[in-house]
Design a protein around this motif. Structure first.
Motif, PDB file in Angstrom:
ATOM      1  N   PRO A   1       0.783  -1.136  -0.118  1.00 33.37           N
ATOM      2  CA  PRO A   1       0.042   0.069   0.059  1.00 33.37           C
ATOM      3  C   PRO A   1       0.806   1.174  -0.064  1.00 33.37           C
ATOM      4  N   ALA A   2       0.333   2.154  -0.968  1.00 35.09           N
ATOM      5  CA  ALA A   2       0.974   3.487  -0.780  1.00 35.09           C
ATOM      6  C   ALA A   2       1.081   4.437   0.657  1.00 35.09           C
ATOM      7  N   ALA A   3       1.983   5.062   0.680  1.00 35.95           N
ATOM      8  CA  ALA A   3       2.215   5.814   2.172  1.00 35.95           C
ATOM      9  C   ALA A   3       0.811   6.696   2.094  1.00 35.95           C
ATOM     10  N   ALA A   4       0.272   6.602   3.271  1.00 34.20           N
ATOM     11  CA  ALA A   4      -0.736   7.737   3.547  1.00 34.20           C
ATOM     12  C   ALA A   4      -0.511   8.990   3.306  1.00 34.20           C
ATOM     13  N   SER A   5      -1.133   9.598   2.358  1.00 37.40           N
ATOM     14  CA  SER A   5      -1.075  11.022   1.877  1.00 37.40           C
ATOM     15  C   SER A   5      -2.070  11.895   2.142  1.00 37.40           C
ATOM     16  N   VAL A   6      -3.090  11.557   1.528  1.00 28.77           N
ATOM     17  CA  VAL A   6      -4.486  12.459   1.536  1.00 28.77           C
ATOM     18  C   VAL A   6      -5.655  11.435   2.036  1.00 28.77           C
ATOM     19  N   PRO A   7      -6.294  11.663   3.212  1.00 33.19           N
ATOM     20  CA  PRO A   7      -7.438  10.729   3.442  1.00 33.19           C
ATOM     21  C   PRO A   7      -8.373  10.937   2.823  1.00 33.19           C
ATOM     22  N   PRO A   8      -9.330   9.527   2.472  1.00 29.34           N
ATOM     23  CA  PRO A   8     -10.532   9.633   1.488  1.00 29.34           C
ATOM     24  C   PRO A   8     -11.626  10.663   1.929  1.00 29.34           C
ATOM     25  N   PRO A   9     -12.471  11.112   1.115  1.00 25.68           N
ATOM     26  CA  PRO A   9     -13.513  11.895   1.570  1.00 25.68           C
ATOM     27  C   PRO A   9     -14.598  11.224   2.261  1.00 25.68           C
ATOM     28  N   GLU A  10     -15.240  11.853   3.074  1.00 27.89           N
ATOM     29  CA  GLU A  10     -16.430  11.364   3.785  1.00 27.89           C
ATOM     30  C   GLU A  10     -17.566  11.252   2.884  1.00 27.89           C
ATOM     31  N   VAL A  11     -17.879  10.006   2.337  1.00 24.75           N
ATOM     32  CA  VAL A  11     -18.938   9.886   1.248  1.00 24.75           C
ATOM     33  C   VAL A  11     -20.055   9.280   2.067  1.00 24.75           C
TER      34      VAL A  11
ATOM     35  N   ASP B   1     -38.039   6.735  -8.079  1.00 23.68           N
ATOM     36  CA  ASP B   1     -38.720   7.651  -8.958  1.00 23.68           C
ATOM     37  C   ASP B   1     -39.966   7.274  -9.340  1.00 23.68           C
ATOM     38  N   PRO B   2     -40.946   8.121  -9.168  1.00 22.82           N
ATOM     39  CA  PRO B   2     -42.280   7.610  -9.578  1.00 22.82           C
ATOM     40  C   PRO B   2     -42.364   7.213 -11.175  1.00 22.82           C
ATOM     41  N   ALA B   3     -41.636   7.981 -11.830  1.00 13.69           N
ATOM     42  CA  ALA B   3     -41.919   7.744 -13.440  1.00 13.69           C
ATOM     43  C   ALA B   3     -41.374   6.543 -13.952  1.00 13.69           C
ATOM     44  N   SER B   4     -40.251   6.486 -13.419  1.00 14.78           N
ATOM     45  CA  SER B   4     -39.433   5.425 -13.876  1.00 14.78           C
ATOM     46  C   SER B   4     -39.456   4.035 -13.027  1.00 14.78           C
ATOM     47  N   ARG B   5     -39.734   4.207 -11.976  1.00 13.24           N
ATOM     48  CA  ARG B   5     -39.556   3.057 -10.897  1.00 13.24           C
ATOM     49  C   ARG B   5     -38.145   2.674 -10.431  1.00 13.24           C
ATOM     50  N   ARG B   6     -37.355   3.577 -10.804  1.00 13.50           N
ATOM     51  CA  ARG B   6     -35.934   3.562 -10.798  1.00 13.50           C
ATOM     52  C   ARG B   6     -35.450   4.032  -9.183  1.00 13.50           C
ATOM     53  N   VAL B   7     -34.353   3.137  -8.767  1.00  9.85           N
ATOM     54  CA  VAL B   7     -34.110   3.889  -7.339  1.00  9.85           C
ATOM     55  C   VAL B   7     -32.983   4.915  -7.608  1.00  9.85           C
ATOM     56  N   LEU B   8     -33.082   5.925  -6.901  1.00 11.22           N
ATOM     57  CA  LEU B   8     -32.068   7.246  -6.889  1.00 11.22           C
ATOM     58  C   LEU B   8     -31.807   7.448  -5.691  1.00 11.22           C
ATOM     59  N   ALA B   9     -30.442   7.520  -5.339  1.00 10.02           N
ATOM     60  CA  ALA B   9     -29.520   7.947  -4.352  1.00 10.02           C
ATOM     61  C   ALA B   9     -28.930   9.155  -4.345  1.00 10.02           C
ATOM     62  N   ALA B  10     -29.110  10.044  -3.687  1.00 12.99           N
ATOM     63  CA  ALA B  10     -28.266  11.391  -3.486  1.00 12.99           C
ATOM     64  C   ALA B  10     -27.087  11.110  -2.818  1.00 12.99           C
ATOM     65  N   VAL B  11     -25.973  11.480  -3.326  1.00 16.79           N
ATOM     66  CA  VAL B  11     -24.591  11.100  -2.669  1.00 16.79           C
ATOM     67  C   VAL B  11     -23.860  12.357  -2.552  1.00 16.79           C
ATOM     68  N   GLU B  12     -23.350  12.739  -1.237  1.00 21.62           N
ATOM     69  CA  GLU B  12     -22.648  13.709  -1.023  1.00 21.62           C
ATOM     70  C   GLU B  12     -21.109  13.414  -0.378  1.00 21.62           C
ATOM     71  N   ALA B  13     -20.234  14.026  -0.997  1.00 24.26           N
ATOM     72  CA  ALA B  13     -18.850  13.843  -0.427  1.00 24.26           C
ATOM     73  C   ALA B  13     -18.202  15.249   0.248  1.00 24.26           C
ATOM     74  N   ARG B  14     -17.723  15.163   1.186  1.00 22.56           N
ATOM     75  CA  ARG B  14     -16.788  16.197   1.973  1.00 22.56           C
ATOM     76  C   ARG B  14     -15.508  15.624   2.244  1.00 22.56           C
ATOM     77  N   GLY B  15     -14.716  17.019   2.127  1.00 24.94           N
ATOM     78  CA  GLY B  15     -13.260  16.665   2.320  1.00 24.94           C
ATOM     79  C   GLY B  15     -12.552  15.987   1.363  1.00 24.94           C
ATOM     80  N   GLY B  16     -11.448  15.367   1.487  1.00 23.29           N
ATOM     81  CA  GLY B  16     -10.681  14.767   0.333  1.00 23.29           C
ATOM     82  C   GLY B  16     -10.171  15.504  -0.579  1.00 23.29           C
ATOM     83  N   GLN B  17      -9.129  15.241  -1.357  1.00 24.30           N
ATOM     84  CA  GLN B  17      -8.574  15.993  -2.576  1.00 24.30           C
ATOM     85  C   GLN B  17      -8.366  15.123  -3.618  1.00 24.30           C
ATOM     86  N   GLY B  18      -8.796  15.728  -4.725  1.00 22.98           N
ATOM     87  CA  GLY B  18      -8.885  14.940  -5.906  1.00 22.98           C
ATOM     88  C   GLY B  18     -10.019  14.479  -6.694  1.00 22.98           C
ATOM     89  N   SER B  19      -9.954  13.330  -7.323  1.00 30.77           N
ATOM     90  CA  SER B  19     -11.324  12.701  -7.760  1.00 30.77           C
ATOM     91  C   SER B  19     -11.263  11.392  -7.409  1.00 30.77           C
TER      92      SER B  19
END
Length: 138
Positions: free
Chosen positions: A36-46, A54-72
């Motif tokens: 494992p690489a050395a710990a550099s940047v902690p992952p975000p809180e996701v 969704d009532p029209a398509s009957r698909r499940v939709l999940a709203a996802v939020e991320a705080r902190g972290g750096q990069g993609s």
């Protein structure tokens, strides 16, 4: 006369052993998991902030939020019913990308689209894994 040939036999057996076991040792060394690489940047809180159908398509939709972290980052969102999942239970998963996170920016928000959900069951949505984009795979 026997002592003269014993030196040659020991030398040839040693050389044969080196020729057999050196490639095997290199193969084992090369196929071992990466350290494992050395710990550099902690992952975000996701986390999932909302899980709905969704009532029209009957698909499940999940709203996802991320705080902190750096990069993609790429987050794996899991969809299942509210019952605890058994070891052999199948779940549905979706990937969402969280680009350009920095510790100083406001939370990044995105939406994960899940499968068509059967009526009369309530979905459960959660984050299964978060991986930094471009990180080497293990």
């Amino acid at each position: 006369m026997a002592l003269k040939w014993q030196g040659w036999v020991v030398g040839l057996v040693g050389l044969a052993g080196l020729l057999v076991f050196a490639p095997l040792g290199l193969y084992v060394w090369a196929s071992s998991p990466a350290r494992p690489a050395a710990a550099s940047v902690p992952p975000p809180e996701v986390r999932v902030t909302d899980c709905r159908i969704d009532p029209a398509s009957r698909r499940v939709l999940a709203a996802v939020e991320a705080r902190g972290g750096q990069g993609s980052y790429v987050a794996t969102v899991e969809f299942r019913d509210r019952r605890p999942s058994a070891a052999d239970a199948r779940t549905s998963r979706s990937l969402v990308r969280l680009p350009g996170l920095t510790p100083d920016t406001p939370p990044a928000r995105t939406e994960a689209i899940g499968p068509v959900w059967p009526p009369a069951t309530a979905p459960w949505c959660g984050v299964a894994e978060v991986v930094r984009e471009g990180a080497p795979q293990k």
